[in-house]
Design an enzyme around this catalytic site. Structure first.
Site, mmCIF file in Angstrom:
data_model
loop_
_atom_site.group_PDB
_atom_site.id
_atom_site.type_symbol
_atom_site.label_atom_id
_atom_site.label_comp_id
_atom_site.label_asym_id
_atom_site.label_seq_id
_atom_site.Cartn_x
_atom_site.Cartn_y
_atom_site.Cartn_z
ATOM 1 N N HIS A 36 -7.939 28.478 -13.620
ATOM 2 C CA HIS A 36 -8.271 27.121 -13.154
ATOM 3 C C HIS A 36 -9.706 27.074 -12.654
ATOM 4 O O HIS A 36 -10.471 26.166 -12.989
ATOM 5 C CB HIS A 36 -7.378 26.725 -11.965
ATOM 6 C CG HIS A 36 -5.988 26.331 -12.328
ATOM 7 N ND1 HIS A 36 -5.695 25.393 -13.275
ATOM 8 C CD2 HIS A 36 -4.790 26.740 -11.841
ATOM 9 C CE1 HIS A 36 -4.372 25.245 -13.358
ATOM 10 N NE2 HIS A 36 -3.803 26.063 -12.490
ATOM 11 N N GLY A 79 0.816 -1.211 0.000
ATOM 12 C CA GLY A 79 0.000 0.000 0.000
ATOM 13 C C GLY A 79 0.841 1.248 0.000
ATOM 14 O O GLY A 79 2.039 1.193 0.276
ATOM 15 N N PRO A 93 2.512 4.911 1.030
ATOM 16 C CA PRO A 93 3.124 5.309 2.296
ATOM 17 C C PRO A 93 2.101 5.915 3.257
ATOM 18 O O PRO A 93 1.174 6.589 2.827
ATOM 19 C CB PRO A 93 4.135 6.391 1.889
ATOM 20 C CG PRO A 93 4.337 6.238 0.438
ATOM 21 C CD PRO A 93 3.118 5.603 -0.120
ATOM 22 N N HIS A 129 -3.963 33.386 -13.281
ATOM 23 C CA HIS A 129 -3.711 31.951 -13.458
ATOM 24 C C HIS A 129 -4.681 31.125 -12.609
ATOM 25 O O HIS A 129 -5.347 30.213 -13.107
ATOM 26 C CB HIS A 129 -2.257 31.657 -13.073
ATOM 27 C CG HIS A 129 -1.847 30.219 -13.163
ATOM 28 N ND1 HIS A 129 -1.000 29.755 -14.138
ATOM 29 C CD2 HIS A 129 -2.157 29.133 -12.392
ATOM 30 C CE1 HIS A 129 -0.813 28.451 -13.965
ATOM 31 N NE2 HIS A 129 -1.501 28.052 -12.904
ATOM 32 N N GLU A 130 -4.787 31.486 -11.347
ATOM 33 C CA GLU A 130 -5.651 30.701 -10.454
ATOM 34 C C GLU A 130 -7.123 30.833 -10.831
ATOM 35 O O GLU A 130 -7.876 29.862 -10.788
ATOM 36 C CB GLU A 130 -5.429 31.104 -8.993
ATOM 37 C CG GLU A 130 -4.026 30.814 -8.464
ATOM 38 C CD GLU A 130 -3.598 29.366 -8.624
ATOM 39 O OE1 GLU A 130 -4.457 28.457 -8.579
ATOM 40 O OE2 GLU A 130 -2.387 29.124 -8.814
ATOM 41 N N ASP A 170 1.202 21.931 -13.563
ATOM 42 C CA ASP A 170 -0.102 21.693 -14.182
ATOM 43 C C ASP A 170 0.062 20.869 -15.457
ATOM 44 O O ASP A 170 -0.684 19.920 -15.703
ATOM 45 C CB ASP A 170 -0.759 23.027 -14.568
ATOM 46 C CG ASP A 170 -1.039 23.894 -13.357
ATOM 47 O OD1 ASP A 170 -1.154 23.342 -12.255
ATOM 48 O OD2 ASP A 170 -1.146 25.131 -13.530
ATOM 49 N N LYS A 189 0.828 0.405 7.347
ATOM 50 C CA LYS A 189 1.351 -0.949 7.201
ATOM 51 C C LYS A 189 2.167 -1.345 8.424
ATOM 52 O O LYS A 189 1.987 -2.431 8.981
ATOM 53 C CB LYS A 189 2.209 -1.041 5.927
ATOM 54 C CG LYS A 189 1.413 -0.780 4.667
ATOM 55 C CD LYS A 189 2.260 -0.904 3.410
ATOM 56 C CE LYS A 189 3.294 0.191 3.294
ATOM 57 N NZ LYS A 189 2.715 1.537 3.166
ATOM 58 N N THR A 190 3.065 -0.449 8.829
ATOM 59 C CA THR A 190 3.889 -0.728 9.997
ATOM 60 C C THR A 190 3.009 -0.899 11.234
ATOM 61 O O THR A 190 3.178 -1.838 12.016
ATOM 62 C CB THR A 190 4.902 0.419 10.212
ATOM 63 O OG1 THR A 190 5.586 0.650 8.984
ATOM 64 C CG2 THR A 190 5.891 0.087 11.285
HETATM 65 P P1 ADP Z 1 3.214 2.898 6.535
HETATM 66 O O1 ADP Z 1 4.040 1.896 7.236
HETATM 67 O O2 ADP Z 1 2.097 2.312 5.737
HETATM 68 O O3 ADP Z 1 3.997 3.879 5.724
HETATM 69 P P2 ADP Z 1 2.709 3.736 9.197
HETATM 70 O O4 ADP Z 1 2.129 2.528 9.780
HETATM 71 O O5 ADP Z 1 4.146 3.988 9.473
HETATM 72 O O6 ADP Z 1 2.473 3.768 7.640
HETATM 73 O O7 ADP Z 1 1.831 4.978 9.639
HETATM 74 C C1 ADP Z 1 2.390 6.107 10.238
HETATM 75 C C2 ADP Z 1 1.465 6.619 11.324
HETATM 76 O O8 ADP Z 1 0.248 7.107 10.762
HETATM 77 C C3 ADP Z 1 1.065 5.546 12.282
HETATM 78 O O9 ADP Z 1 1.962 5.426 13.324
HETATM 79 C C4 ADP Z 1 -0.282 6.045 12.763
HETATM 80 O O10 ADP Z 1 -0.105 7.029 13.758
HETATM 81 C C5 ADP Z 1 -0.848 6.740 11.559
HETATM 82 N N1 ADP Z 1 -1.718 5.855 10.766
HETATM 83 C C6 ADP Z 1 -1.489 5.437 9.502
HETATM 84 N N2 ADP Z 1 -2.490 4.666 9.061
HETATM 85 C C7 ADP Z 1 -3.374 4.557 10.055
HETATM 86 C C8 ADP Z 1 -4.633 3.885 10.207
HETATM 87 N N3 ADP Z 1 -5.156 3.159 9.210
HETATM 88 N N4 ADP Z 1 -5.273 3.988 11.393
HETATM 89 C C9 ADP Z 1 -4.751 4.725 12.377
HETATM 90 N N5 ADP Z 1 -3.586 5.375 12.293
HETATM 91 C C10 ADP Z 1 -2.892 5.321 11.161
HETATM 92 ZN ZN ZN Z 2 -1.788 26.196 -12.049
HETATM 93 MG MG MG Z 3 6.098 2.083 7.416
#
Ligand code: ADP
Ligand code: ZN
Ligand code: MG
Length: 626
Positions: free
Chosen positions: A440, A212, A214, A436-437, A513, A218-219
């Site tokens: 848009h 997924g 960033p 410009h803005e 843009d 995930k972590t």
């Molecule tokens: P990834 O590993 O996907 O890049 P992280 O897990 O490091 O993302 O997320 C960073 C921080 O963002 C987490 O420590 C948390 O505080 C917040 N966060 C991210 N996603 C969620 C979620 N789905 N629910 C709650 N908190 C989240």
């Molecule tokens: Zn523009």
């Molecule tokens: Mg991470």
């Protein structure tokens, strides 16, 4: 939220200051001992040896690498030699020696391995490397490397997160990723009761890949799995593996798995797997990276090594670029399960917001749903950041609770970067940015697919945007039709078109843009099959590819030159058409463009009803462009 860092420091050598003197002594002994211990053998020049051979005085010869020993005959005519004496000489490079010895009927052989000298030989092998390591250690310490220093000889740096305690992460801390949670609940079950699965003969998955963008959690998810199952959590990041020394990465992987197996059931989490798991094919062009490849191979070996029913060690890994991973990693028995951890939808965002809103004091009447509606595309990390920004704003304003207005401002901050009060545009730049803005905004208001424009501002934000037009989609969009995409491209080109209409010149301000418009057009042709000329074919391979470290976002399928040319022409055609639509709209609303731009130059910002009222006066040119 790391739970608890393992207090153990990485192990290092610590002979201290005595190390070098002692090593020196042993080294010296190593040099002198042979002459003290060995039998006293007289050394003679090589030329004498050859003379004696030619004179038929030599009976036997042993040829060693650094020494030739030979024995004289028992009965020689010479007086100056002792019969049967053993002599030694240092060999020179002499190809004819064997032949010469043979001619004189001398028995010869290679030198037997030295006896009684294992001690010195051993020292000879052991001491020099030790001294090298010692010196190295010395420099590493001088360099202030510390445990994290590049030159430290450390064991695995895997951090161990221990379950329990008040900081335990659970599924309750993760929101908006329900599918992923459901899939991982199964993993939690495996970890809790491996016997149940083993008894039935079900194979417990070894590797699960969290995929997924960033910041989607995930972590956090991986930690939550460990927290839910109540098992230890070993985590290491792929980028940490990319080390200076060849072999260090591989030994670290070995070490990590060793540690983990001792603590089974447990979880090994490899963050940023793509840093080690990049496809070998894609990096092979310039010889690849040996170190990374070794690390990758070790990882594959370890994953194959522990069998189901063995220790329950589940390897979770995370990546935001699964397409770059080596195919070998995804084979059965390795990371054969993939779990998508995607950006949250509207209700998911609301849930995440409410998790973080609990940690701050909200004013009454703060509408989290409204905030969620305004933040499509935000990942969990962005939302956490948003709540914190809002709280900071409230604190700065000396308020005790966080208002809706704080959230609104925080959204803009997160979206467009922090407001840069210090950065001032000169009058002429300001004028150009204003038109410009508005360009848009006007095109966006009239074209299909253009979202509602909520705010036009010429207050510079961040580095990239000079001014900005804030568009608010009223709902999350999953499907867009061709007309809407065309509308978006026209809207993106509206800024530049306004500059052309008003000033008849172009500035550098539209670069971003144009980039986005071109990307979108290309995707219409190569991914969505929206070109009449090229038909419903996918010319894009779906995913990034790494070439020289740069990312080509849309690597194309192998296409013929004509097709490539046709794609380019179609893309150009789509962008050009949209450009003309934008120009037509702005020429048709030239006065309105002027009015709104002048107002913005007065107030720097227009939003709300006032903006809607002005935009509603815009009209499409005849005949209707679509
Ligand atoms: P990834 O590993 O996907 O890049 P992280 O897990 O490091 O993302 O997320 C960073 C921080 O963002 C987490 O420590 C948390 O505080 C917040 N966060 C991210 N996603 C969620 C979620 N789905 N629910 C709650 N908190 C989240
Ligand atoms: Zn523009
Ligand atoms: Mg991470």
């Amino acid at each position: 939220m790391p739970i608890k860092d393992d207090p153990r420091k990485p192990r290092r050598f610590s002979f201290g200051n005595l190390f070098l003197p002692i090593a020196g002594l042993i080294f010296a002994a190593n040099i002198f001992l042979p002459s003290l211990l060995g039998p006293q053998i007289q050394r003679v020049p090589y030329s004498l040896f050859i003379d004696q051979v030619n004179d038929g005085e030599v009976s036997r010869v042993s040829v060693g690498q650094n020494e030739i020993r030979y024995q004289l005959r028992g009965e020689t005519g010479q007086e100056d030699v002792v019969p049967g004496q053993v002599l030694s000489t240092t060999p020179i490079f002499d190809m004819e020696l064997p032949q010469r010895l043979e001619e004189h009927g001398i028995e010869f052989a290679a030198m037997p391995p030295p006896k009684n000298r294992w001690f010195t030989t051993l020292l000879g092998w052991v001491i020099p490397p030790l001294i090298f390591v010692g010196l190295f250690q010395l420099f590493a310490n001088r360099g202030g490397g510390g445990p994290q220093g590049a030159m430290s000889f450390t064991r695995s740096k895997a951090k161990v997160y221990v379950e329990g305690g008040d900081t335990k992460v659970t599924f309750g801390d993760v929101a908006g990723v329900e599918e992923a949670k459901a899939e991982l609940t199964e993993i939690v079950d495996f970890l809790k009761m491996p016997e149940r699965y083993n008894a039935i003969g079900a194979r417990i998955p070894k590797g699960v890949l969290l995929v997924g963008p960033p910041g989607t959690g995930k972590t956090l998810m991986a930690k939550a799995v460990a927290g839910e199952a109540g098992v230890p959590f070993f985590s290491i990041s792929g980028s940490e593996f990319v080390e200076l020394f060849v072999g260090a990465g591989a030994s670290r992987v070995r070490d990590l798995f060793e540690q983990a197996k001792k603590k089974a059931p447990c979880i090994i989490f490899i963050d940023e797997l793509d840093a080690i798991g990049k496809s070998r094919a894609s990096s092979g062009m310039f010889g690849g990276n040996d170190e990374r490849e070794q690390t990758l191979n070790q990882l594959l070996t370890e994953m194959d090594g522990f069998a189901a029913g063995d220790a329950t060690v589940i390897v979770l890994a995370a990546t935001n670029r699964p397409e770059t991973l080596d195919a070998a990693l995804l084979r059965p028995g390795r990371f054969d399960r993939q779990v998508l951890v995607d950006r949250p939808d509207l209700s998911g965002r609301q849930e995440i917001l409410s998790i973080y809103a609990q940690k701050v004091k909200l004013s009454e009447g703060v509408d989290l749903k409204a905030i969620a509606t305004r933040t499509p595309g935000f990942a969990g990390a962005d939302l956490a950041n948003l709540v914190n920004e809002a709280a900071l704003l409230a604190a700065r304003g000396n308020r005790t609770t966080v208002d809706q207005a704080d959230f609104n401002e925080a959204i803009e901050r997160v979206v467009a970067g922090l407001e840069k009060k210090s950065r001032v545009l000169n009058e002429q730049e300001k004028t150009i940015v204003a038109y410009h803005e508005v360009g848009h905004a006007l095109v966006g208001a009239l074209m299909p697919g253009g979202s509602k424009v909520a705010k036009i501002s010429i207050v510079p934000r961040g580095m990239a945007a000079l001014g900005y037009t804030l568009q608010l989609p009223t709902e999350d969009r999953f499907l867009m039709n061709q007309a809407e995409l065309n509308g978006q491209i026209a809207t993106l080109l509206g800024g530049r078109a306004a500059e052309e209409v008003v000033f008849n010149s172009i500035t550098t301000g539209a670069a971003n843009d144009l980039q986005r418009a071109t990307d979108l057009a290309e995707r219409m042709v190569t991914t969505y099959g929206m070109s009449r000329v090229l038909g419903p074919l996918a010319y894009e391979k779906g995913g990034g590819n790494s070439f020289l470290g740069q990312e080509a976002m849309n690597p194309r399928r192998q296409v013929s030159d004509e097709t490539a040319k046709a794609i380019d022409e179609e893309v150009k055609d789509i962008v050009e058409t949209a450009h003309h639509q934008a120009l037509d709209i702005l020429r048709n609303n030239r006065e309105l463009l002027e009015t709104i731009a002048q107002q913005i130059l007065d107030t720097e910002v227009i939003e709300g009803d006032k903006l809607q009222e002005l935009l509603s006066q815009a009209s499409l040119p005849e005949p209707v462009a679509a």
